[in-house]
Design a protein around this motif. Structure first.
Motif, mmCIF file in Angstrom:
data_model
loop_
_atom_site.group_PDB
_atom_site.id
_atom_site.type_symbol
_atom_site.label_atom_id
_atom_site.label_comp_id
_atom_site.label_asym_id
_atom_site.label_seq_id
_atom_site.Cartn_x
_atom_site.Cartn_y
_atom_site.Cartn_z
ATOM 1 N N ARG A 123 -22.814 -30.606 -25.397
ATOM 2 C CA ARG A 123 -21.761 -31.470 -24.850
ATOM 3 C C ARG A 123 -21.487 -31.124 -23.394
ATOM 4 N NH1 ARG A 123 -17.515 -33.668 -29.022
ATOM 5 N NH2 ARG A 123 -16.461 -34.142 -27.060
ATOM 6 N N PRO A 124 -21.417 -32.099 -22.509
ATOM 7 C CA PRO A 124 -21.138 -31.804 -21.103
ATOM 8 C C PRO A 124 -19.689 -31.380 -20.865
ATOM 9 C CG PRO A 124 -21.263 -34.176 -21.446
ATOM 10 C CD PRO A 124 -21.687 -33.533 -22.726
ATOM 11 N N ASP A 125 -18.776 -31.692 -21.807
ATOM 12 C CA ASP A 125 -17.372 -31.338 -21.632
ATOM 13 C C ASP A 125 -17.006 -30.028 -22.315
ATOM 14 O OD1 ASP A 125 -17.768 -32.340 -24.167
ATOM 15 O OD2 ASP A 125 -15.967 -33.591 -24.194
ATOM 16 N N LEU A 126 -18.000 -29.252 -22.741
ATOM 17 C CA LEU A 126 -17.751 -28.008 -23.455
ATOM 18 C C LEU A 126 -17.492 -26.857 -22.492
ATOM 19 C CD1 LEU A 126 -17.769 -26.675 -26.321
ATOM 20 C CD2 LEU A 126 -20.159 -26.063 -25.848
ATOM 21 N N GLN A 127 -16.373 -26.182 -22.666
ATOM 22 C CA GLN A 127 -16.060 -24.974 -21.904
ATOM 23 C C GLN A 127 -16.401 -23.778 -22.791
ATOM 24 O OE1 GLN A 127 -12.046 -25.139 -20.261
ATOM 25 N NE2 GLN A 127 -12.118 -27.377 -20.249
ATOM 26 N N ARG A 128 -17.421 -23.049 -22.439
ATOM 27 C CA ARG A 128 -17.993 -22.049 -23.344
ATOM 28 C C ARG A 128 -17.349 -20.668 -23.253
ATOM 29 N NH1 ARG A 128 -24.296 -23.029 -24.318
ATOM 30 N NH2 ARG A 128 -24.411 -25.266 -23.937
ATOM 31 N N ASP A 129 -16.554 -20.406 -22.242
ATOM 32 C CA ASP A 129 -16.085 -19.040 -22.000
ATOM 33 C C ASP A 129 -15.338 -18.441 -23.186
ATOM 34 O OD1 ASP A 129 -17.168 -19.352 -19.537
ATOM 35 O OD2 ASP A 129 -15.283 -19.473 -18.434
ATOM 36 N N LEU A 130 -14.577 -19.252 -23.895
ATOM 37 C CA LEU A 130 -13.750 -18.762 -25.001
ATOM 38 C C LEU A 130 -14.296 -19.183 -26.362
ATOM 39 C CD1 LEU A 130 -10.204 -19.425 -23.483
ATOM 40 C CD2 LEU A 130 -11.395 -17.236 -23.673
ATOM 41 N N LEU A 131 -15.571 -19.584 -26.405
ATOM 42 C CA LEU A 131 -16.163 -20.122 -27.635
ATOM 43 C C LEU A 131 -17.118 -19.134 -28.289
ATOM 44 C CD1 LEU A 131 -16.775 -22.512 -29.596
ATOM 45 C CD2 LEU A 131 -18.582 -23.189 -27.981
ATOM 46 N N GLN A 132 -16.977 -19.003 -29.615
ATOM 47 C CA GLN A 132 -17.982 -18.363 -30.465
ATOM 48 C C GLN A 132 -18.373 -19.362 -31.545
ATOM 49 O OE1 GLN A 132 -15.364 -14.794 -31.325
ATOM 50 N NE2 GLN A 132 -17.364 -13.794 -31.242
ATOM 51 N N THR A 133 -19.608 -19.263 -32.029
ATOM 52 C CA THR A 133 -20.040 -20.132 -33.121
ATOM 53 C C THR A 133 -20.568 -19.289 -34.268
ATOM 54 O OG1 THR A 133 -22.260 -20.366 -32.179
ATOM 55 C CG2 THR A 133 -20.607 -22.037 -31.564
ATOM 56 N N ARG B 88 -7.476 -26.537 -23.888
ATOM 57 C CA ARG B 88 -6.110 -26.000 -23.819
ATOM 58 C C ARG B 88 -6.099 -24.477 -23.736
ATOM 59 N NH1 ARG B 88 -1.921 -29.742 -26.861
ATOM 60 N NH2 ARG B 88 -3.044 -31.732 -26.938
ATOM 61 N N ASN B 89 -7.268 -23.898 -23.445
ATOM 62 C CA ASN B 89 -7.398 -22.449 -23.247
ATOM 63 C C ASN B 89 -7.159 -21.638 -24.516
ATOM 64 O OD1 ASN B 89 -8.058 -22.585 -20.429
ATOM 65 N ND2 ASN B 89 -5.895 -23.035 -20.034
ATOM 66 N N TRP B 90 -7.511 -22.217 -25.659
ATOM 67 C CA TRP B 90 -7.542 -21.447 -26.884
ATOM 68 C C TRP B 90 -8.894 -20.746 -26.993
ATOM 69 C CZ3 TRP B 90 -4.509 -21.756 -31.695
ATOM 70 C CH2 TRP B 90 -3.267 -22.382 -31.516
ATOM 71 N N ARG B 91 -8.886 -19.580 -27.624
ATOM 72 C CA ARG B 91 -10.128 -18.930 -28.030
ATOM 73 C C ARG B 91 -10.536 -19.546 -29.364
ATOM 74 N NH1 ARG B 91 -11.279 -13.803 -30.556
ATOM 75 N NH2 ARG B 91 -9.033 -13.419 -30.734
ATOM 76 N N VAL B 92 -11.803 -19.940 -29.508
ATOM 77 C CA VAL B 92 -12.221 -20.721 -30.673
ATOM 78 C C VAL B 92 -13.461 -20.107 -31.321
ATOM 79 C CG1 VAL B 92 -12.961 -22.978 -31.526
ATOM 80 C CG2 VAL B 92 -11.313 -22.841 -29.635
ATOM 81 N N LEU B 93 -13.389 -19.947 -32.636
ATOM 82 C CA LEU B 93 -14.555 -19.678 -33.452
ATOM 83 C C LEU B 93 -14.881 -20.968 -34.190
ATOM 84 C CD1 LEU B 93 -16.684 -17.910 -34.867
ATOM 85 C CD2 LEU B 93 -14.911 -17.243 -36.518
ATOM 86 N N ALA B 94 -15.998 -21.597 -33.835
ATOM 87 C CA ALA B 94 -16.424 -22.853 -34.458
ATOM 88 C C ALA B 94 -17.399 -22.525 -35.583
ATOM 89 C CB ALA B 94 -17.076 -23.765 -33.425
ATOM 90 N N VAL B 95 -17.081 -22.995 -36.793
ATOM 91 C CA VAL B 95 -17.865 -22.674 -37.984
ATOM 92 C C VAL B 95 -18.407 -23.969 -38.583
ATOM 93 C CG1 VAL B 95 -17.811 -21.650 -40.291
ATOM 94 C CG2 VAL B 95 -16.423 -20.653 -38.452
ATOM 95 N N ASP B 96 -19.684 -23.972 -38.937
ATOM 96 C CA ASP B 96 -20.258 -25.117 -39.635
ATOM 97 C C ASP B 96 -21.447 -24.636 -40.451
ATOM 98 O OD1 ASP B 96 -19.812 -28.402 -38.979
ATOM 99 O OD2 ASP B 96 -21.634 -27.878 -40.074
#
Length: 209
Positions: free
Chosen positions: A86-96, A66-74
């Motif tokens: 994941r093949p469906d992962l859009q990385r442009d707006l992702l940080q981990t 949905r074009n959100w910028r995401v910080l994924a924390v684990d």
């Protein structure tokens, strides 16, 4: 929400859990929060979400779609190994960020903090600081969505879990306008087939501006 969609085993066997839930859709709490955002005026920037306890990314992937910028924390590297594969992962707006709840530090300016079935795995002594960080990091009118476990949940016997009464949940939500609060209690099974009595609070809440 059915029993089979629920969370981790008492033994923290994350690899088995990730395998069991592979391919499952985003959580209902996240979808309800996103529907509420969709009813608000568009911003001139991508909205920013933090996905706490992101696991293999079932919610992260939906936010990115949905074009959100995401910080994924684990707190588990295994989670990121699966997420980034994941093949469906859009990385442009992702940080981990690999970080345990007990040490959680978040940036400011967050529109949504999503915490699907993960906050109960914070140590009880660290939970007040964790919740304070969540509340303080959200933008005015930002949202929290996710789950808290009730005091009658069968995992409440474990000293390293955090559980809440209904009154305590309502107290935690005082800084928010509660948009959805559903209490669920029934016998069932975990995602990996263990018998369990579930007592869960599903939450979508908007911080008061």
């Amino acid at each position: 929400m059915t029993e089979s969609t629920h969370s981790h085993s008492s033994g923290h066997d994350w690899a088995t859990y990730y395998q069991a839930v592979e391919g499952r859709p985003p959580r209902e709490t996240l979808l309800k929060a996103l529907t509420n955002f969709d009813a608000e005026p568009l911003l001139d920037r991508p909205r920013f979400a933090v996905d706490l306890g992101c696991g293999d990314g079932r919610d992260t992937v939906e936010l990115l779609r949905r074009n959100w910028r995401v910080l994924a924390v684990d707190g588990e590297q295994k989670a990121f190994d699966r997420l980034l594969d994941r093949p469906d992962l859009q990385r442009d707006l992702l940080q981990t960020q690999l970080m345990r709840f007990e040490n959680l530090a978040l940036p400011s300016g967050i529109d949504l903090i999503n915490a699907s079935f993960c906050l109960p795995f914070c140590l009880p002594t660290a939970f007040p600081k964790l919740w304070e960080t969540i509340v303080a990091s959200l933008n005015p009118c930002g949202r929290f969505c996710g789950q808290l476990f009730g005091d009658r949940d069968s995992w409440a016997i474990y000293p390293n879990r955090t559980h809440h009464t209904r009154q305590q949940v309502e107290a935690l939500l005082q800084p928010f306008e509660t948009e959805w609060l559903e209490e669920e209690e029934h016998p069932g099974v975990t995602a990996i087939g263990e018998q369990k009595h579930w007592h869960i609070f599903h939450v979508v809440a908007r911080e008061r501006g």
